[in-house]
Design a protein around this motif. Structure first.
Motif, short mmCIF file in Angstrom:
data_model
loop_
_atom_site.label_atom_id
_atom_site.label_comp_id
_atom_site.label_asym_id
_atom_site.label_seq_id
_atom_site.Cartn_x
_atom_site.Cartn_y
_atom_site.Cartn_z
N ILE A 1 -32.07 69.08 -12.44
CA ILE A 1 -31.27 69.85 -11.58
C ILE A 1 -30.30 68.23 -10.14
O ILE A 1 -30.72 67.86 -9.64
N LEU A 2 -28.96 68.63 -10.89
CA LEU A 2 -28.46 67.57 -10.05
C LEU A 2 -26.89 68.47 -8.94
O LEU A 2 -27.08 69.90 -9.43
N TRP A 3 -27.36 67.82 -7.82
CA TRP A 3 -26.94 69.01 -6.52
C TRP A 3 -26.65 67.40 -5.58
O TRP A 3 -27.54 66.67 -5.39
N ASP A 4 -25.07 67.30 -4.73
CA ASP A 4 -24.81 66.29 -4.17
C ASP A 4 -25.22 65.02 -4.33
O ASP A 4 -25.28 64.38 -3.79
N ALA A 5 -24.41 64.57 -5.15
CA ALA A 5 -25.17 63.07 -5.70
C ALA A 5 -26.61 63.14 -5.91
O ALA A 5 -26.76 62.03 -5.76
N ARG A 6 -27.35 63.87 -5.73
CA ARG A 6 -28.90 63.26 -6.09
C ARG A 6 -29.72 64.46 -7.14
O ARG A 6 -28.58 65.49 -7.45
N LEU A 7 -31.11 63.90 -7.64
CA LEU A 7 -30.99 64.76 -8.79
C LEU A 7 -32.38 64.90 -7.75
O LEU A 7 -33.72 64.64 -7.32
N ILE A 8 -32.36 66.57 -7.71
CA ILE A 8 -32.93 67.24 -6.28
C ILE A 8 -34.19 67.82 -6.82
O ILE A 8 -36.04 68.78 -6.57
N GLY A 9 -34.48 67.72 -8.22
CA GLY A 9 -35.45 68.68 -9.12
C GLY A 9 -35.28 68.99 -10.33
O GLY A 9 -34.59 68.47 -11.02
N ARG A 10 -36.23 69.99 -10.42
CA ARG A 10 -36.34 70.58 -12.17
C ARG A 10 -36.58 71.78 -12.90
O ARG A 10 -37.24 72.50 -11.50
N LEU A 11 -35.98 71.82 -13.48
CA LEU A 11 -36.90 73.69 -14.20
C LEU A 11 -37.08 73.39 -15.77
O LEU A 11 -36.62 72.88 -16.35
N ASP A 12 -38.39 74.28 -16.22
CA ASP A 12 -38.61 74.28 -17.11
C ASP A 12 -38.07 76.29 -17.51
O ASP A 12 -39.22 77.16 -18.01
N PRO A 13 -37.22 76.28 -18.75
CA PRO A 13 -36.73 77.27 -19.18
C PRO A 13 -36.28 78.18 -20.56
O PRO A 13 -36.84 77.12 -21.40
N LYS A 14 -36.67 78.79 -20.34
CA LYS A 14 -36.25 79.59 -22.25
C LYS A 14 -36.11 81.08 -21.77
O LYS A 14 -35.99 81.81 -21.17
N ALA A 15 -34.85 81.21 -23.24
CA ALA A 15 -34.29 82.00 -23.29
C ALA A 15 -34.71 82.82 -24.03
O ALA A 15 -34.83 82.68 -25.68
N ASP A 16 -35.11 83.87 -23.70
CA ASP A 16 -36.00 85.59 -24.48
C ASP A 16 -34.74 85.86 -24.85
O ASP A 16 -34.31 87.13 -23.89
N ARG A 17 -34.41 86.09 -26.49
CA ARG A 17 -33.14 86.71 -26.58
C ARG A 17 -32.98 87.84 -27.03
O ARG A 17 -32.06 88.50 -26.91
N LYS A 18 -34.87 88.54 -27.28
CA LYS A 18 -35.02 89.74 -27.07
C LYS A 18 -34.74 90.73 -26.42
O LYS A 18 -34.12 91.65 -26.55
N THR A 19 -35.29 90.49 -24.66
CA THR A 19 -34.60 90.83 -23.56
C THR A 19 -33.59 90.39 -22.58
O THR A 19 -34.03 91.57 -21.83
N ASN A 20 -32.83 89.42 -23.72
CA ASN A 20 -31.52 89.20 -22.57
C ASN A 20 -32.48 88.78 -21.41
O ASN A 20 -31.73 88.47 -20.05
N ARG A 21 -33.22 88.35 -21.57
CA ARG A 21 -34.04 87.31 -19.93
C ARG A 21 -33.89 85.85 -20.02
O ARG A 21 -34.10 84.91 -21.38
N SER B 1 -41.19 77.45 -14.83
CA SER B 1 -41.25 77.25 -13.04
C SER B 1 -40.06 76.47 -12.97
O SER B 1 -39.37 75.62 -14.22
N LEU B 2 -39.78 76.46 -11.12
CA LEU B 2 -38.84 75.22 -10.77
C LEU B 2 -39.92 74.56 -9.63
O LEU B 2 -39.42 74.84 -8.40
N ARG B 3 -38.97 73.12 -9.38
CA ARG B 3 -40.24 72.59 -8.13
C ARG B 3 -38.76 71.54 -8.27
O ARG B 3 -38.40 71.33 -9.25
N PHE B 4 -38.71 71.17 -6.53
CA PHE B 4 -37.97 70.16 -6.82
C PHE B 4 -38.43 69.44 -6.02
O PHE B 4 -40.18 69.20 -6.03
N GLU B 5 -37.71 68.16 -5.22
CA GLU B 5 -38.48 66.87 -5.44
C GLU B 5 -39.45 66.91 -4.62
O GLU B 5 -38.94 67.59 -3.00
N PRO B 6 -40.18 65.92 -4.13
CA PRO B 6 -41.37 66.08 -2.69
C PRO B 6 -40.48 65.44 -1.83
O PRO B 6 -41.04 66.33 -0.08
#
Length: 416
Positions: free
Chosen positions: A327-347, A352-357
């Motif tokens: 995740i990039l914001w304000d010239a910093r990499l502030i966190g990360r997320l683990d996504p999955k596109a469930d195309r059968k249910t359009n979700r 998980s979404l984790r911001f840097e400590p």
């Protein structure tokens, strides 16, 4: 030789401007915007992983908000403004750069790795057979070389050698990828794909070195010598070192010292001019194969962000997830997320979404991250976002509310 000294914050802003990730408005839109983004970046890496939208589409969408995959298809298949070949990996490249990849094609034809010589001894006749068939029948895919039902597999109808022959002919420049159909490569003779006005003269050693250095520094903003070398596989190590030294001596490249980093960076004249702060209301969810993130040591050094792609590890060994997006914001990499596109249910499921400590600017960042999640969901043809885990946990409720509001606003805009 003039040496410039800059802060690490300014270095980050230089890099983000060059990478088209500073949130500036006013760039070209539509297909022309996509073409210019590829020409600016120098390459866009192609990848097969499809747990979310594929990396090449993701990288371009990040920089072209109105991006449509059809734009990229037209640029390759119809307009011939981009072509596929090896940069540091397989990638879409500007057609204007074609001649600088000719030496690599020639090296494959004449030498290549040891396994290629052994393969040619066993299956070398297939190369001309595959070429002859494409010359006669037109563009073909690897599926066109599968054996018909009931046919005994042999040298010609053995699909694996035929597919390898297609790739070798592509690597050595006899074939090009005319287009992709449902991501499958369509091979055709180079003479039928390459536009007539493309320069095919072999570059000199000096031209190769200057092209490599200029192409990388334009795209990266600033880079250390090893990063110049690793961004593209065009010129070799010795030629890059000689070219950098010559261009620095001639005033065509600046030597830049970044605070807190010992090794010098290099940049083109003007790289330090007019650097503005990024828009804090914009956040970007970056592909693991994005041009900004692909050199892991580089982002560790510049952005203090320890990042690795874990999808190739067994689940028990993963720290952050399968296909994690920085995740990039304000010239910093502030966190990360683990996504999955469930195309059968359009979700869009965010496991998980984790911001840097050490990150704590949540009041300003969360609305931007929520809007980015909403936009990314729509890009993946999803109408719902589910965030399963967030760290720190105290921000989960607010983020989910912000994402819901962002999705509703997006739906309202689309309806009107």
């Amino acid at each position: 030789m003039t040496t410039q000294r800059i802060s690490i914050d300014r270095a980050r802003r230089i890099v983000l401007r060059a990478q088209l990730l500073d949130g500036r408005e006013g760039r070209s839109i539509g297909k022309e915007g996509v073409a210019r983004a590829i020409e600016n970046l120098g390459y866009v890496q192609i990848d097969t992983i499809a747990v979310v939208e594929r990396a090449h589409h993701h990288t371009l969408w990040t920089r072209c908000p109105d991006y449509d995959p059809g734009f990229l298809h037209e640029l390759q298949a119809s307009d011939r403004r981009v072509f596929e070949y090896w940069a540091h990996a397989i990638a879409y490249l500007p057609m204007a750069d074609y001649r600088f990849y000719l030496p690599r094609m020639e090296r494959v034809r004449k030498h290549g790795p040891k396994w290629l010589g052994e393969w040619r001894k066993r299956h070398g006749s297939l190369l001309e057979q595959v070429l002859a068939r494409i010359r006669k029948e037109g563009a073909l895919t690897s599926k066109d070389f599968e054996p018909p039902p009931g046919t005994k597999r042999g040298t010609w109808w053995d699909w694996k050698p035929a597919k390898r022959a297609l790739e070798i002919l592509f690597w050595q420049g006899d074939l090009m990828i005319a287009e992709r159909r449902n991501f499958q490569k369509v091979y055709d003779l180079t003479e039928r794909v390459l536009p007539a006005n493309v320069d095919t003269s072999k570059p000199t050693e000096e031209e190769m070195g200057r092209f490599h250095v200029h192409r990388v520094l334009r795209a990266c903003g600033l880079a250390r010598e090893r990063e110049v070398r690793n961004s593209l596989h065009v010129a070799d190590r010795a030629l890059i070192a000689r070219t950098l030294a010559a261009m620095v001596g001639a005033g065509e490249v600046m030597r830049i010292l970044v605070s807190e980093i010992d090794e010098p960076y290099y940049g083109l004249p003007g790289a330090l001019d007019g650097i503005a702060a990024p828009r804090r209301e914009r956040a970007f969810l970056l592909s693991p194969f994005d041009n900004l993130t692909i050199q892991r040591q580089r982002i560790q050094q510049l952005f203090d962000f320890d990042y690795a792609l874990e999808c190739y590890l067994p689940p028990a060994q993963r720290k952050y997830g399968y296909f994690v997006l920085p995740i990039l914001w304000d010239a910093r990499l502030i966190g990360r997320l683990d996504p999955k596109a469930d195309r059968k249910t359009n979700r869009l499921i965010v496991r998980s979404l984790r911001f840097e400590p050490d990150f704590n600017d949540f009041d300003d960042a969360l609305p931007a991250v929520a809007d980015a999640l909403s936009a990314y969901a729509r890009f993946n043809q999803c109408v719902h976002v589910e965030v399963e885990k967030i760290a720190p946990t105290g921000h989960k409720r607010r983020l989910k509310g912000l994402v819901k509001n962002a999705m509703e606003r997006r739906e309202d805009r689309e309806e009107t």
